[in-house]
Enzyme design. Structure first.
Site, PDB file in Angstrom:
ATOM      1  N   LYS A 152      -6.018 131.443 -40.329  1.00 16.95           N
ATOM      2  CA  LYS A 152      -6.820 132.521 -40.891  1.00 16.95           C
ATOM      3  C   LYS A 152      -6.278 133.859 -40.444  1.00 16.95           C
ATOM      4  O   LYS A 152      -5.659 133.888 -39.383  1.00 16.95           O
ATOM      5  CB  LYS A 152      -8.295 132.397 -40.518  1.00 16.95           C
ATOM      6  N   TYR A 240     -14.756 135.656 -38.402  1.00  9.94           N
ATOM      7  CA  TYR A 240     -15.619 134.568 -37.922  1.00  9.94           C
ATOM      8  C   TYR A 240     -17.083 134.872 -38.250  1.00  9.94           C
ATOM      9  O   TYR A 240     -17.852 133.974 -38.575  1.00  9.94           O
ATOM     10  CB  TYR A 240     -15.449 134.367 -36.413  1.00  9.94           C
TER      11      TYR A 240
HETATM   12  P1  NAD Z   1       1.337 135.683 -31.673  1.00 12.32           P
HETATM   13  O1  NAD Z   1       1.821 137.074 -31.832  1.00 12.32           O
HETATM   14  O2  NAD Z   1       1.032 135.200 -30.306  1.00 12.32           O
HETATM   15  O3  NAD Z   1       2.390 134.676 -32.303  1.00 12.32           O
HETATM   16  C1  NAD Z   1       3.041 134.941 -33.508  1.00 12.32           C
HETATM   17  C2  NAD Z   1       4.324 134.140 -33.571  1.00 12.32           C
HETATM   18  O4  NAD Z   1       4.974 134.460 -34.803  1.00 12.32           O
HETATM   19  C3  NAD Z   1       5.302 134.475 -32.438  1.00 12.32           C
HETATM   20  O5  NAD Z   1       5.846 133.296 -31.919  1.00 12.32           O
HETATM   21  C4  NAD Z   1       6.385 135.283 -33.131  1.00 12.32           C
HETATM   22  O6  NAD Z   1       7.667 135.089 -32.566  1.00 12.32           O
HETATM   23  C5  NAD Z   1       6.353 134.719 -34.533  1.00 12.32           C
HETATM   24  N1  NAD Z   1       6.886 135.643 -35.534  1.00 12.32           N
HETATM   25  C6  NAD Z   1       7.736 135.310 -36.506  1.00 12.32           C
HETATM   26  N2  NAD Z   1       8.054 136.359 -37.259  1.00 12.32           N
HETATM   27  C7  NAD Z   1       7.394 137.410 -36.740  1.00 12.32           C
HETATM   28  C8  NAD Z   1       7.340 138.780 -37.076  1.00 12.32           C
HETATM   29  N3  NAD Z   1       8.012 139.285 -38.118  1.00 12.32           N
HETATM   30  N4  NAD Z   1       6.537 139.561 -36.346  1.00 12.32           N
HETATM   31  C9  NAD Z   1       5.842 139.079 -35.315  1.00 12.32           C
HETATM   32  N5  NAD Z   1       5.853 137.779 -34.943  1.00 12.32           N
HETATM   33  C10 NAD Z   1       6.635 136.953 -35.647  1.00 12.32           C
HETATM   34  O7  NAD Z   1       0.072 135.541 -32.641  1.00 12.32           O
HETATM   35  P2  NAD Z   1      -1.073 134.427 -32.573  1.00 12.32           P
HETATM   36  O8  NAD Z   1      -2.206 134.933 -31.794  1.00 12.32           O
HETATM   37  O9  NAD Z   1      -0.478 133.132 -32.195  1.00 12.32           O
HETATM   38  O10 NAD Z   1      -1.546 134.414 -34.107  1.00 12.32           O
HETATM   39  C11 NAD Z   1      -0.814 133.724 -35.110  1.00 12.32           C
HETATM   40  C12 NAD Z   1      -1.759 133.331 -36.244  1.00 12.32           C
HETATM   41  O11 NAD Z   1      -2.790 132.491 -35.726  1.00 12.32           O
HETATM   42  C13 NAD Z   1      -2.449 134.485 -36.943  1.00 12.32           C
HETATM   43  O12 NAD Z   1      -2.626 134.162 -38.288  1.00 12.32           O
HETATM   44  C14 NAD Z   1      -3.807 134.532 -36.269  1.00 12.32           C
HETATM   45  O13 NAD Z   1      -4.817 135.104 -37.068  1.00 12.32           O
HETATM   46  C15 NAD Z   1      -4.058 133.067 -36.045  1.00 12.32           C
HETATM   47  N6  NAD Z   1      -4.986 132.812 -34.934  1.00 12.32           N
HETATM   48  C16 NAD Z   1      -6.031 132.018 -35.168  1.00 12.32           C
HETATM   49  C17 NAD Z   1      -6.942 131.753 -34.174  1.00 12.32           C
HETATM   50  C18 NAD Z   1      -8.096 130.835 -34.432  1.00 12.32           C
HETATM   51  O14 NAD Z   1      -8.950 130.714 -33.572  1.00 12.32           O
HETATM   52  N7  NAD Z   1      -8.138 130.171 -35.571  1.00 12.32           N
HETATM   53  C19 NAD Z   1      -6.765 132.326 -32.923  1.00 12.32           C
HETATM   54  C20 NAD Z   1      -5.660 133.137 -32.699  1.00 12.32           C
HETATM   55  C21 NAD Z   1      -4.766 133.379 -33.717  1.00 12.32           C
END
Ligand code: NAD
Length: 398
Positions: A152, A240
């Site tokens: 999401k 949420y």
């Molecule tokens: P994060 O920044 O920790 O991780 C993102 C990952 O994407 C990194 O490993 C990064 O290297 C990679 N990536 C690839 N191309 C990229 C670019 N151009 N710019 C930046 N990063 C790039 O983020 P996250 O917190 O893991 O979030 C990722 C996804 O998960 C999002 O869609 C977020 O909304 C979702 N999320 C959902 C929940 C949930 O509870 N459902 C919780 C946190 C995050």
């Protein structure tokens, strides 16, 4: 701004955010291939061999949520396993691949991802990338013949969501949104309470999802870079509360009004809003108030109040530790419907069942699209300062 202009501004979330005139233009790119996030614990030994018939997943994006929440939960799934990894950081890919027992030939970079089409051990792809990348990667996964679980929010705009749904239909592959709360016992119990009228007729829903972002700029954190995130806290955290308002009421709003605020001179809010507040009206007369912020002390709360009782969840939509209190008359009952942490494996198993047995998906792409449409309407209302009237599918009337 006229109503027509506001509606046009709602055509895409990013466009709507820009149309408010409040935000700076020109998000800078954030590099892929981020290093290992702080605080990750990798498994001490690779997971056991998958169960017969288990669905092999490729994880795209080895960031915070993938490494700390999703990947460790696969061992609790009876029907899914990690079969491949996709990352732009070779060192992280090797470390995580070794820890999770993913063979070197099933470790992909973003550049050679298309080769995954030939890997029959991978049936599904879990997209855990910044939101601005979801649509393109979903299309690539479908082109490779894989099913898709997408985090999401589904994408940045309704048109991106529609592209993803069309790609899923063309490929004849499943598309599910990772709305984990639909598989979380406390939220499921709350849905059951409102659906069975344990609170009487529902009148008021209040949700608040807020936290305070540390020092950052759009160049260092994609969550505040408009091109990757949209308008900010609403897409990331307020979603949420939006979801809870919909699954507790069981209705679609017919009208909403919203405001969005961005303080001047704070680099965290050069491109996104700091606070968004929404009021939604449902056909039954229920009203929902949804508040979300990136700049206030943390809270994760959902309340629903009916004619004869109320429920309060605080925290409501966490990874664990959720609570649910039911108040009816003088009675106050803390409910314990199950372990919240089962939500992750239950969500994965739900997609496996849809793939294997063709069961309907509770959180399909159409639900992600619906929510993105509502967020577009929210930004259109905030930009115009007026209420927006909605069709049952969440698009704006007029
Ligand atoms: P994060 O920044 O920790 O991780 C993102 C990952 O994407 C990194 O490993 C990064 O290297 C990679 N990536 C690839 N191309 C990229 C670019 N151009 N710019 C930046 N990063 C790039 O983020 P996250 O917190 O893991 O979030 C990722 C996804 O998960 C999002 O869609 C977020 O909304 C979702 N999320 C959902 C929940 C949930 O509870 N459902 C919780 C946190 C995050």
């Amino acid at each position: 701004m006229t109503r027509r202009q506001a509606i046009e501004a709602g055509a895409a979330t990013a466009a709507a955010v820009a149309a408010s005139g409040a935000l700076a233009q020109g998000a800078r790119p954030i590099a892929e291939g981020q290093p290992m996030p702080d605080g990750v614990t990798l498994p001490a030994s690779p997971p056991p061999a998958p169960h017969p018939g288990s669905v092999g997943f490729a994880i795209i994006g080895l960031g915070d949520y993938a490494l700390k929440q999703i990947m460790p939960r696969f061992v609790q799934s009876g029907r899914c396993h990690i079969a491949a990894l996709v990352s732009g950081n070779p060192e992280k890919l090797a470390r995580v691949g070794d820890a999770y027992g993913v063979p070197p030939e099933a470790r992909y970079s973003y550049d050679n991802f298309a080769a995954i089409a030939a890997n029959s051990a991978v049936e599904a792809v879990y997209i855990i990338l910044p939101t601005g990348l979801h649509a393109d990667w979903a299309e690539r996964a479908f082109a490779a013949g894989k099913h898709v679980m997408c985090e999401k929010p589904m994408a940045l705009s309704a048109s991106e969501c529609e592209r993803m749904i069309a790609a899923s239909e063309r490929a004849d592959r499943k598309l599910m949104i990772g709305y984990r709360c639909h598989f979380e016992p406390y939220n499921r119990a709350a849905m059951e309470l409102t659906a069975t009228k344990a609170l009487g007729d529902l009148r008021l829903i209040r949700t608040e999802h807020s936290y305070r972002l540390g020092p950052a700029t759009p160049a260092t954190n994609w969550r505040i870079a408009r091109a990757q995130t949209g308008g900010g806290p609403l897409e990331d955290y307020g979603i949420y509360g939006l979801q809870a308002a919909l699954y507790l009421s069981g209705e679609m709003p017919e009208q909403l009004s919203a405001s969005a605020f961005r303080p001047e001179g704070d680099p965290r809010f050069a491109e996104v809003f700091a606070h968004v507040a929404v009021q939604m009206h449902f056909p039954s007369g229920t009203v929902a108030q949804i508040v979300t912020s990136y700049d206030s002390a943390g809270i994760n709360m959902v309340e629903a109040r009916g004619t004869t009782g109320a429920l309060r969840m605080h925290p409501a939509t966490g990874y664990g530790g959720n609570t649910l209190v039911l108040e009816t008359g003088r009675e106050r009952r803390a409910m314990e419907p199950g372990d919240p942490e089962v939500q992750f494996a239950a969500m994965l198993d739900h997609l496996a069942a849809a793939i294997r047995e063709g069961t309907p998906i509770l959180t399909p792409g159409e639900m992600g699209l619906r929510d993105v449409r509502l967020m577009e309407a929210i930004y259109a209302s905030a930009a115009s300062g007026r209420s927006v009237v909605l069709k049952p599918d969440g698009t704006m009337r007029g």
